[in-house]
Write a protein that holds these residues in place. Structure first.
Motif, PDB file in Angstrom:
ATOM      1  N   THR A  96       8.048 -12.257  -8.841  1.00 34.47           N
ATOM      2  CA  THR A  96       8.722 -12.696  -8.505  1.00 34.47           C
ATOM      3  C   THR A  96       7.627 -13.895  -8.589  1.00 34.47           C
ATOM      4  O   THR A  96       7.225 -13.957  -8.041  1.00 34.47           O
ATOM      5  N   ASN A  97       8.069 -15.142  -9.472  1.00 33.88           N
ATOM      6  CA  ASN A  97       7.404 -15.612  -9.188  1.00 33.88           C
ATOM      7  C   ASN A  97       7.262 -17.131  -8.133  1.00 33.88           C
ATOM      8  O   ASN A  97       8.104 -18.428  -8.430  1.00 33.88           O
ATOM      9  N   THR A  98       7.430 -16.949  -7.247  1.00 34.82           N
ATOM     10  CA  THR A  98       7.314 -17.383  -5.626  1.00 34.82           C
ATOM     11  C   THR A  98       6.436 -16.716  -5.036  1.00 34.82           C
ATOM     12  O   THR A  98       5.709 -16.427  -4.779  1.00 34.82           O
ATOM     13  N   SER A  99       6.425 -17.734  -3.694  1.00 35.80           N
ATOM     14  CA  SER A  99       5.357 -17.038  -2.616  1.00 35.80           C
ATOM     15  C   SER A  99       5.368 -16.116  -1.676  1.00 35.80           C
ATOM     16  O   SER A  99       4.776 -15.586  -1.466  1.00 35.80           O
ATOM     17  N   TRP A 100       6.440 -15.821  -2.304  1.00 35.64           N
ATOM     18  CA  TRP A 100       6.485 -13.195  -2.132  1.00 35.64           C
ATOM     19  C   TRP A 100       5.952 -13.016  -2.896  1.00 35.64           C
ATOM     20  O   TRP A 100       5.339 -11.901  -2.023  1.00 35.64           O
ATOM     21  N   GLY A 101       6.260 -13.489  -4.225  1.00 42.15           N
ATOM     22  CA  GLY A 101       4.995 -12.608  -5.170  1.00 42.15           C
ATOM     23  C   GLY A 101       3.957 -12.830  -4.954  1.00 42.15           C
ATOM     24  O   GLY A 101       3.682 -11.609  -4.760  1.00 42.15           O
ATOM     25  N   ARG A 102       3.722 -14.211  -4.940  1.00 44.66           N
ATOM     26  CA  ARG A 102       2.143 -14.361  -4.331  1.00 44.66           C
ATOM     27  C   ARG A 102       1.828 -13.446  -3.618  1.00 44.66           C
ATOM     28  O   ARG A 102       0.364 -12.533  -3.056  1.00 44.66           O
ATOM     29  N   SER A 103       2.711 -13.425  -2.666  1.00 45.57           N
ATOM     30  CA  SER A 103       2.049 -12.582  -1.452  1.00 45.57           C
ATOM     31  C   SER A 103       1.546 -10.880  -1.587  1.00 45.57           C
ATOM     32  O   SER A 103       0.708 -10.318  -1.342  1.00 45.57           O
ATOM     33  N   ASN A 104       2.779 -10.312  -2.283  1.00 50.97           N
ATOM     34  CA  ASN A 104       2.474  -9.289  -2.729  1.00 50.97           C
ATOM     35  C   ASN A 104       1.245  -8.619  -3.305  1.00 50.97           C
ATOM     36  O   ASN A 104       0.993  -7.795  -3.772  1.00 50.97           O
ATOM     37  N   LEU A 105       0.698 -10.301  -4.769  1.00 52.91           N
ATOM     38  CA  LEU A 105      -0.445  -9.400  -5.367  1.00 52.91           C
ATOM     39  C   LEU A 105      -1.554  -9.726  -4.393  1.00 52.91           C
ATOM     40  O   LEU A 105      -2.613  -9.035  -4.272  1.00 52.91           O
ATOM     41  N   LYS A 106      -1.217 -10.399  -3.779  1.00 57.11           N
ATOM     42  CA  LYS A 106      -2.879 -10.143  -1.596  1.00 57.11           C
ATOM     43  C   LYS A 106      -2.525  -8.864  -1.620  1.00 57.11           C
ATOM     44  O   LYS A 106      -3.764  -8.483  -1.408  1.00 57.11           O
ATOM     45  N   ALA A 107      -1.411  -8.549  -1.220  1.00 56.01           N
ATOM     46  CA  ALA A 107      -1.207  -7.212  -0.456  1.00 56.01           C
ATOM     47  C   ALA A 107      -1.489  -5.614  -1.302  1.00 56.01           C
ATOM     48  O   ALA A 107      -2.310  -5.253  -1.549  1.00 56.01           O
ATOM     49  N   ALA A 108      -1.490  -6.476  -2.549  1.00 60.88           N
ATOM     50  CA  ALA A 108      -1.869  -5.455  -3.928  1.00 60.88           C
ATOM     51  C   ALA A 108      -3.526  -5.308  -4.124  1.00 60.88           C
ATOM     52  O   ALA A 108      -4.370  -4.701  -4.045  1.00 60.88           O
ATOM     53  N   GLU A 109      -3.538  -6.794  -4.908  1.00 59.44           N
ATOM     54  CA  GLU A 109      -5.529  -6.667  -4.836  1.00 59.44           C
ATOM     55  C   GLU A 109      -5.776  -6.151  -4.069  1.00 59.44           C
ATOM     56  O   GLU A 109      -7.163  -5.547  -3.147  1.00 59.44           O
ATOM     57  N   ARG A 110      -5.236  -6.211  -2.113  1.00 58.67           N
ATOM     58  CA  ARG A 110      -6.286  -6.146  -0.670  1.00 58.67           C
ATOM     59  C   ARG A 110      -6.609  -4.485  -1.368  1.00 58.67           C
ATOM     60  O   ARG A 110      -7.518  -3.548  -0.622  1.00 58.67           O
ATOM     61  N   TYR A 111      -5.619  -4.049  -2.011  1.00 58.58           N
ATOM     62  CA  TYR A 111      -5.421  -2.382  -0.902  1.00 58.58           C
ATOM     63  C   TYR A 111      -5.638  -1.822  -2.384  1.00 58.58           C
ATOM     64  O   TYR A 111      -7.126  -0.590  -2.173  1.00 58.58           O
ATOM     65  N   LEU A 112      -6.204  -1.785  -4.073  1.00 60.07           N
ATOM     66  CA  LEU A 112      -6.147  -1.902  -4.830  1.00 60.07           C
ATOM     67  C   LEU A 112      -8.365  -1.860  -4.781  1.00 60.07           C
ATOM     68  O   LEU A 112      -9.110  -0.643  -5.370  1.00 60.07           O
ATOM     69  N   ARG A 113      -8.935  -2.884  -3.773  1.00 58.65           N
ATOM     70  CA  ARG A 113     -10.240  -2.879  -3.951  1.00 58.65           C
ATOM     71  C   ARG A 113     -10.463  -1.443  -3.068  1.00 58.65           C
ATOM     72  O   ARG A 113     -12.114  -1.544  -3.782  1.00 58.65           O
TER      73      ARG A 113
ATOM     74  N   PRO B 207       0.666  -1.520  -0.243  1.00 59.10           N
ATOM     75  CA  PRO B 207      -0.128   0.326  -0.331  1.00 59.10           C
ATOM     76  C   PRO B 207       0.762   1.683   0.122  1.00 59.10           C
ATOM     77  O   PRO B 207       0.583   2.514  -0.943  1.00 59.10           O
ATOM     78  N   ALA B 208       2.202   0.902   0.934  1.00 59.55           N
ATOM     79  CA  ALA B 208       2.824   2.104   0.742  1.00 59.55           C
ATOM     80  C   ALA B 208       3.754   2.505  -0.394  1.00 59.55           C
ATOM     81  O   ALA B 208       3.646   4.144  -1.160  1.00 59.55           O
ATOM     82  N   MET B 209       3.999   1.950  -1.122  1.00 63.18           N
ATOM     83  CA  MET B 209       4.528   1.922  -2.556  1.00 63.18           C
ATOM     84  C   MET B 209       3.536   2.708  -3.433  1.00 63.18           C
ATOM     85  O   MET B 209       3.622   3.001  -4.153  1.00 63.18           O
ATOM     86  N   LEU B 210       1.656   1.522  -3.522  1.00 62.28           N
ATOM     87  CA  LEU B 210       0.688   2.211  -4.985  1.00 62.28           C
ATOM     88  C   LEU B 210       0.619   3.749  -4.375  1.00 62.28           C
ATOM     89  O   LEU B 210       0.140   4.407  -5.201  1.00 62.28           O
ATOM     90  N   LYS B 211       0.706   3.965  -2.865  1.00 63.84           N
ATOM     91  CA  LYS B 211      -0.049   5.767  -2.362  1.00 63.84           C
ATOM     92  C   LYS B 211       0.897   6.528  -3.061  1.00 63.84           C
ATOM     93  O   LYS B 211       1.192   8.003  -3.890  1.00 63.84           O
ATOM     94  N   PHE B 212       2.329   6.038  -3.279  1.00 66.17           N
ATOM     95  CA  PHE B 212       3.679   7.153  -3.636  1.00 66.17           C
ATOM     96  C   PHE B 212       3.321   7.355  -5.122  1.00 66.17           C
ATOM     97  O   PHE B 212       3.411   8.346  -5.523  1.00 66.17           O
ATOM     98  N   ALA B 213       2.911   6.243  -5.632  1.00 64.30           N
ATOM     99  CA  ALA B 213       3.003   5.931  -7.326  1.00 64.30           C
ATOM    100  C   ALA B 213       1.448   6.754  -7.292  1.00 64.30           C
ATOM    101  O   ALA B 213       1.973   8.239  -8.428  1.00 64.30           O
TER     102      ALA B 213
END
Length: 290
Positions: free
Chosen positions: A245-262, A226-232
């Motif tokens: 990145t195609n890892t569990s870390w990348g998927r964790s970031n995707l969930k965090a982004a989707e949660r914020y963008l909604r 959310p901090a990065m998206l607010k900055f953008a």
């Protein structure tokens, strides 16, 4: 022991007991060696007699003075005994068993210095703690290093080995969330505390384990994205793309982004593109987002 030695020494000096110094020496020796001097003096055992004679000194002359303050000649002995007592105390402290902590991280991974950075911080903390008396009544903290080379299987193996170490209290993990996520079950099985100073995937601490043996020491994706998206948005961006990145870390970031963008109107996501760790170029993934 030091208080008892000094008290006896000052008392003997003040009262000018000519015959008490030899006895005092043996009392000090008793404190430092756990030998019962009274029993030795009363014994007729030749071995014990030799023990006494080997430590006998004529200290009477040092008290043959009219000055009732501490005699000049006794001061070097006094200081020497203080040094002896302090040295003995230092040896006792040094012999205390250490309490272990460990770092299991990607020390052998080329072009990565994250593990070394974590070690610098831990080394600094250990130096400060040990310089101030250690822990658990003076026991020093000691560090054990394990290299998982960013491989989950190696990390699991390392943790099982560390769990067998007596007085192992906690393990610091490294930079890579996928390694830490795969080791959570092993941590719980071995009741081994994990301190996560770098890896940021939400699932590291939000793992449904009870009790939870993982403690986060750093930022997590739920807060970082959310901090990065607010900055953008503040920079005027209306649309964003996620290159992950195609890892569990990348998927964790995707969930965090989707949660914020909604919950916001801007920015709007145009999609997600994935890359793998050893990809030599990201141009294809970048053009997908364009």
């Amino acid at each position: 022991a030091l208080r008892r030695v000094l008290s006896a020494f000052v008392s003997a000096a003040h009262e000018r007991r000519k015959t008490s110094i030899s006895l005092l020496f043996f009392k000090i020796l008793s404190l430092l060696t756990h030998v019962n001097v009274d029993q030795v003096q009363e014994s007729h055992d030749p071995e014990k007699s030799r023990f006494m004679s080997s430590y006998t000194f004529d200290f009477e002359l040092v008290f043959e003075t009219e000055d009732r303050s501490m005699p000049t000649l006794i001061r070097p002995i006094f200081l020497a005994l203080i040094g002896l007592c302090l040295s003995f105390t230092s040896v006792q402290a040094a012999e205390k068993k250490p309490v272990f902590i460990a770092i299991d991280a990607e020390f052998g991974l080329p072009n990565s210095t994250s593990a070394q950075s974590i070690k610098l911080g831990v080394d600094t903390a250990l130096e400060e703690i040990n310089a101030n008396g250690g822990v658990l009544n003076g026991r020093p903290l000691e560090l054990i290093i394990k290299d998982n080379r960013s491989m989950p299987a190696r990390g699991i193996h390392n943790l099982r080995q560390l769990a067998k170490t007596e007085d192992m209290v906690a393990v610091f993990s490294g930079r890579f969330s996928p390694v830490v996520l795969e080791t959570i079950t092993t941590l719980a099985e071995n009741k081994l505390i994990n301190l996560a100073p770098w890896s940021s995937a939400d699932g590291i601490t939000e793992n449904d384990m009870s009790p939870n043996f993982v403690f986060r020491l750093s930022l997590k994706d739920r807060y970082a994205m959310p901090a990065m998206l607010k900055f953008a948005e503040a920079q005027g961006a209306k649309k964003i793309g996620l290159l992950l990145t195609n890892t569990s870390w990348g998927r964790s970031n995707l969930k965090a982004a989707e949660r914020y963008l909604r919950g916001v109107e801007n920015p709007v996501s145009v999609g997600t593109s994935w890359y793998n760790w050893r990809d030599k170029s990201l141009m294809k993934e970048y053009h997908i987002l364009r």
